[in-house]
Motif scaffolding. Structure first.
Motif, PDB file in Angstrom:
ATOM      1  N   GLY A 110       0.647  -1.232   0.154  1.00 37.06           N
ATOM      2  CA  GLY A 110       0.034   0.009   0.004  1.00 37.06           C
ATOM      3  C   GLY A 110       0.848   1.222  -0.094  1.00 37.06           C
ATOM      4  O   GLY A 110       1.871   1.485   0.643  1.00 37.06           O
ATOM      5  N   ARG A 111       0.440   2.267  -0.686  1.00 38.46           N
ATOM      6  CA  ARG A 111       0.963   3.479  -0.452  1.00 38.46           C
ATOM      7  C   ARG A 111      -0.134   4.427  -0.942  1.00 38.46           C
ATOM      8  O   ARG A 111      -1.157   4.385  -1.427  1.00 38.46           O
ATOM      9  CB  ARG A 111       2.046   3.591  -1.820  1.00 38.46           C
ATOM     10  CG  ARG A 111       1.356   3.485  -3.272  1.00 38.46           C
ATOM     11  CD  ARG A 111       2.489   3.470  -4.116  1.00 38.46           C
ATOM     12  NE  ARG A 111       2.057   3.236  -5.462  1.00 38.46           N
ATOM     13  CZ  ARG A 111       1.532   4.066  -6.361  1.00 38.46           C
ATOM     14  NH1 ARG A 111       1.456   5.388  -6.101  1.00 38.46           N
ATOM     15  NH2 ARG A 111       1.016   3.625  -7.566  1.00 38.46           N
ATOM     16  N   GLU A 112       0.117   5.839  -0.846  1.00 40.88           N
ATOM     17  CA  GLU A 112      -0.571   7.050  -0.885  1.00 40.88           C
ATOM     18  C   GLU A 112      -0.118   7.673  -2.298  1.00 40.88           C
ATOM     19  O   GLU A 112       1.168   7.884  -2.727  1.00 40.88           O
ATOM     20  CB  GLU A 112      -0.547   7.942   0.163  1.00 40.88           C
ATOM     21  CG  GLU A 112      -1.221   9.443  -0.173  1.00 40.88           C
ATOM     22  CD  GLU A 112      -1.483  10.245   1.110  1.00 40.88           C
ATOM     23  OE1 GLU A 112      -2.122  11.334   0.944  1.00 40.88           O
ATOM     24  OE2 GLU A 112      -0.600  10.047   2.150  1.00 40.88           O
ATOM     25  N   ALA A 113      -1.216   8.075  -3.277  1.00 34.39           N
ATOM     26  CA  ALA A 113      -0.919   8.502  -4.647  1.00 34.39           C
ATOM     27  C   ALA A 113      -0.502   9.981  -4.172  1.00 34.39           C
ATOM     28  O   ALA A 113      -1.385  10.906  -3.188  1.00 34.39           O
ATOM     29  CB  ALA A 113      -1.936   8.452  -5.329  1.00 34.39           C
ATOM     30  N   ALA A 114       0.246  10.659  -4.836  1.00 31.87           N
ATOM     31  CA  ALA A 114       0.525  12.184  -4.496  1.00 31.87           C
ATOM     32  C   ALA A 114       0.543  12.714  -5.947  1.00 31.87           C
ATOM     33  O   ALA A 114       0.544  12.375  -7.163  1.00 31.87           O
ATOM     34  CB  ALA A 114       1.942  12.390  -3.945  1.00 31.87           C
ATOM     35  N   GLY A 115       0.492  14.334  -5.837  1.00 31.68           N
ATOM     36  CA  GLY A 115       0.582  14.973  -7.174  1.00 31.68           C
ATOM     37  C   GLY A 115      -0.259  14.681  -8.149  1.00 31.68           C
ATOM     38  O   GLY A 115      -1.635  14.524  -7.968  1.00 31.68           O
ATOM     39  N   GLN A 116       0.125  14.680  -9.615  1.00 29.07           N
ATOM     40  CA  GLN A 116      -0.752  14.327 -10.615  1.00 29.07           C
ATOM     41  C   GLN A 116      -1.375  12.979 -10.610  1.00 29.07           C
ATOM     42  O   GLN A 116      -2.453  12.792 -11.209  1.00 29.07           O
ATOM     43  CB  GLN A 116       0.023  14.479 -11.907  1.00 29.07           C
ATOM     44  CG  GLN A 116       0.537  16.025 -12.145  1.00 29.07           C
ATOM     45  CD  GLN A 116       1.191  16.150 -13.761  1.00 29.07           C
ATOM     46  OE1 GLN A 116       1.732  15.242 -13.889  1.00 29.07           O
ATOM     47  NE2 GLN A 116       1.194  17.344 -13.999  1.00 29.07           N
ATOM     48  N   GLU A 117      -0.832  12.113 -10.114  1.00 28.36           N
ATOM     49  CA  GLU A 117      -1.332  10.732  -9.864  1.00 28.36           C
ATOM     50  C   GLU A 117      -2.462  10.615  -9.207  1.00 28.36           C
ATOM     51  O   GLU A 117      -3.590  10.066  -9.397  1.00 28.36           O
ATOM     52  CB  GLU A 117      -0.351   9.629  -9.533  1.00 28.36           C
ATOM     53  CG  GLU A 117      -0.845   8.172  -9.337  1.00 28.36           C
ATOM     54  CD  GLU A 117       0.099   7.329  -8.631  1.00 28.36           C
ATOM     55  OE1 GLU A 117      -0.020   6.145  -8.898  1.00 28.36           O
ATOM     56  OE2 GLU A 117       0.603   7.678  -7.610  1.00 28.36           O
ATOM     57  N   ARG A 118      -2.367  11.415  -8.051  1.00 28.86           N
ATOM     58  CA  ARG A 118      -3.589  11.476  -7.076  1.00 28.86           C
ATOM     59  C   ARG A 118      -4.805  12.134  -7.834  1.00 28.86           C
ATOM     60  O   ARG A 118      -5.952  11.737  -7.600  1.00 28.86           O
ATOM     61  CB  ARG A 118      -3.111  12.303  -5.770  1.00 28.86           C
ATOM     62  CG  ARG A 118      -4.455  12.552  -4.909  1.00 28.86           C
ATOM     63  CD  ARG A 118      -4.001  13.370  -3.760  1.00 28.86           C
ATOM     64  NE  ARG A 118      -5.017  13.348  -2.425  1.00 28.86           N
ATOM     65  CZ  ARG A 118      -6.287  13.921  -2.677  1.00 28.86           C
ATOM     66  NH1 ARG A 118      -6.517  14.560  -3.764  1.00 28.86           N
ATOM     67  NH2 ARG A 118      -7.140  13.711  -1.861  1.00 28.86           N
ATOM     68  N   ASP A 119      -4.539  13.279  -8.450  1.00 30.14           N
ATOM     69  CA  ASP A 119      -5.504  14.044  -9.179  1.00 30.14           C
ATOM     70  C   ASP A 119      -6.260  13.176 -10.254  1.00 30.14           C
ATOM     71  O   ASP A 119      -7.517  12.982 -10.382  1.00 30.14           O
ATOM     72  CB  ASP A 119      -5.076  15.168 -10.095  1.00 30.14           C
ATOM     73  CG  ASP A 119      -4.436  16.249  -8.955  1.00 30.14           C
ATOM     74  OD1 ASP A 119      -4.969  16.361  -7.825  1.00 30.14           O
ATOM     75  OD2 ASP A 119      -3.501  17.102  -9.390  1.00 30.14           O
ATOM     76  N   ALA A 123     -10.144  11.572 -10.047  1.00 31.96           N
ATOM     77  CA  ALA A 123     -11.235  11.810 -11.056  1.00 31.96           C
ATOM     78  C   ALA A 123     -11.767  10.691 -11.471  1.00 31.96           C
ATOM     79  O   ALA A 123     -12.963  10.520 -11.873  1.00 31.96           O
ATOM     80  CB  ALA A 123     -10.535  12.427 -12.156  1.00 31.96           C
ATOM     81  N   ARG A 124     -11.211   9.325 -11.154  1.00 37.88           N
ATOM     82  CA  ARG A 124     -11.701   8.149 -11.545  1.00 37.88           C
ATOM     83  C   ARG A 124     -12.816   7.479 -10.661  1.00 37.88           C
ATOM     84  O   ARG A 124     -13.712   6.734 -11.436  1.00 37.88           O
ATOM     85  CB  ARG A 124     -10.787   7.003 -11.606  1.00 37.88           C
ATOM     86  CG  ARG A 124      -9.595   7.257 -12.635  1.00 37.88           C
ATOM     87  CD  ARG A 124      -9.816   6.703 -13.927  1.00 37.88           C
ATOM     88  NE  ARG A 124     -10.467   5.342 -14.061  1.00 37.88           N
ATOM     89  CZ  ARG A 124      -9.752   4.108 -14.202  1.00 37.88           C
ATOM     90  NH1 ARG A 124      -8.426   4.188 -14.163  1.00 37.88           N
ATOM     91  NH2 ARG A 124     -10.407   2.943 -14.181  1.00 37.88           N
ATOM     92  N   THR A 144      -7.686  13.828   2.333  1.00 37.02           N
ATOM     93  CA  THR A 144      -8.189  12.511   2.033  1.00 37.02           C
ATOM     94  C   THR A 144      -7.405  11.718   1.177  1.00 37.02           C
ATOM     95  O   THR A 144      -7.273  12.040  -0.035  1.00 37.02           O
ATOM     96  CB  THR A 144      -9.519  12.433   1.522  1.00 37.02           C
ATOM     97  OG1 THR A 144     -10.416  13.221   2.352  1.00 37.02           O
ATOM     98  CG2 THR A 144     -10.291  10.835   1.364  1.00 37.02           C
ATOM     99  N   PRO A 145      -6.744  10.897   1.798  1.00 31.35           N
ATOM    100  CA  PRO A 145      -5.580   9.824   0.985  1.00 31.35           C
ATOM    101  C   PRO A 145      -6.094   9.054  -0.061  1.00 31.35           C
ATOM    102  O   PRO A 145      -7.205   8.604   0.321  1.00 31.35           O
ATOM    103  CB  PRO A 145      -4.708   9.099   1.992  1.00 31.35           C
ATOM    104  CG  PRO A 145      -4.859   9.929   3.385  1.00 31.35           C
ATOM    105  CD  PRO A 145      -6.395  10.393   3.403  1.00 31.35           C
ATOM    106  N   VAL A 146      -5.432   9.103  -1.318  1.00 31.30           N
ATOM    107  CA  VAL A 146      -5.989   8.294  -2.172  1.00 31.30           C
ATOM    108  C   VAL A 146      -5.174   7.022  -2.064  1.00 31.30           C
ATOM    109  O   VAL A 146      -3.750   7.304  -2.450  1.00 31.30           O
ATOM    110  CB  VAL A 146      -6.028   8.786  -3.677  1.00 31.30           C
ATOM    111  CG1 VAL A 146      -6.070   7.866  -4.746  1.00 31.30           C
ATOM    112  CG2 VAL A 146      -6.841   9.997  -3.677  1.00 31.30           C
ATOM    113  N   VAL A 147      -5.549   5.911  -1.944  1.00 30.78           N
ATOM    114  CA  VAL A 147      -4.476   4.785  -1.542  1.00 30.78           C
ATOM    115  C   VAL A 147      -4.613   3.983  -2.608  1.00 30.78           C
ATOM    116  O   VAL A 147      -5.603   3.308  -3.176  1.00 30.78           O
ATOM    117  CB  VAL A 147      -5.025   3.972  -0.043  1.00 30.78           C
ATOM    118  CG1 VAL A 147      -4.314   3.027   0.125  1.00 30.78           C
ATOM    119  CG2 VAL A 147      -4.868   5.171   1.099  1.00 30.78           C
ATOM    120  N   VAL A 148      -3.204   3.524  -3.152  1.00 28.31           N
ATOM    121  CA  VAL A 148      -3.144   2.386  -4.257  1.00 28.31           C
ATOM    122  C   VAL A 148      -2.558   1.316  -3.605  1.00 28.31           C
ATOM    123  O   VAL A 148      -1.472   1.124  -3.009  1.00 28.31           O
ATOM    124  CB  VAL A 148      -2.163   3.109  -5.171  1.00 28.31           C
ATOM    125  CG1 VAL A 148      -1.922   1.964  -6.263  1.00 28.31           C
ATOM    126  CG2 VAL A 148      -2.543   4.314  -5.690  1.00 28.31           C
TER     127      VAL A 148
END
Length: 152
Positions: A110-119, A123-124, A144-148
């Protein structure tokens, strides 16, 4: 429909926690309750198994998700309360975990998405039903973290 300046109402906290508990019990009792995400349809449901940061014992939670390639993407939102959910705190301490899906069980990191990847990933979420108005709901939280969850 809500005014753009108005945050949509959430169900009472006791209802949200009861729904989470009920979903976990359904899974434990029947093995049912997981689903695949369908773009243009409902989000998927998976079971994430983490290691407790203090206890070292396995902890499990059912989460909504969508797929990007082989990775599962979810939100660390805790019912939109300000505090991070325990599973996210555990995953940050021990990024290696396991995911149960309709397609089987697999190891993830697990990791947190950041920057353009998070954006891009944020949106998805609009491509799936079941999340509600995440832009409005997320205004309740500082972040709110987006978690990958990448396959290990």
């Amino acid at each position: 429909m809500t005014d753009r300046n108005e945050t949509p109402a959430l169900p009472p906290r006791w209802f949200v926690r009861g729904a989470w508990t009920g979903h976990r019990l359904l899974y434990r009792a029947t093995g049912r309750g997981l689903s695949l995400p369908r773009p243009g349809g409902r989000m998927g449901m998976l079971r994430l198994r983490t290691v407790g940061r203090r206890t070292g014992r396995e902890r499990a939670v059912i989460l909504g998700y969508h797929l990007v390639g082989d990775s599962c993407v979810t939100l660390a939102m805790n019912g939109w309360a300000e505090a991070d959910p325990a599973w996210w705190t555990n995953l940050r301490a021990h990024p290696r975990a396991a995911v149960d899906t309709v397609d089987g069980t697999f190891a993830v990191v697990g990791r947190e998405a950041a920057g353009q990847e998070r954006d891009r990933l944020w949106a998805r979420f609009d491509d799936y039903e079941g999340w509600g108005d995440i832009d409005a709901f997320s205004s309740r939280r500082t972040h709110t973290p987006v978690v990958v969850l990448d396959r290990a």
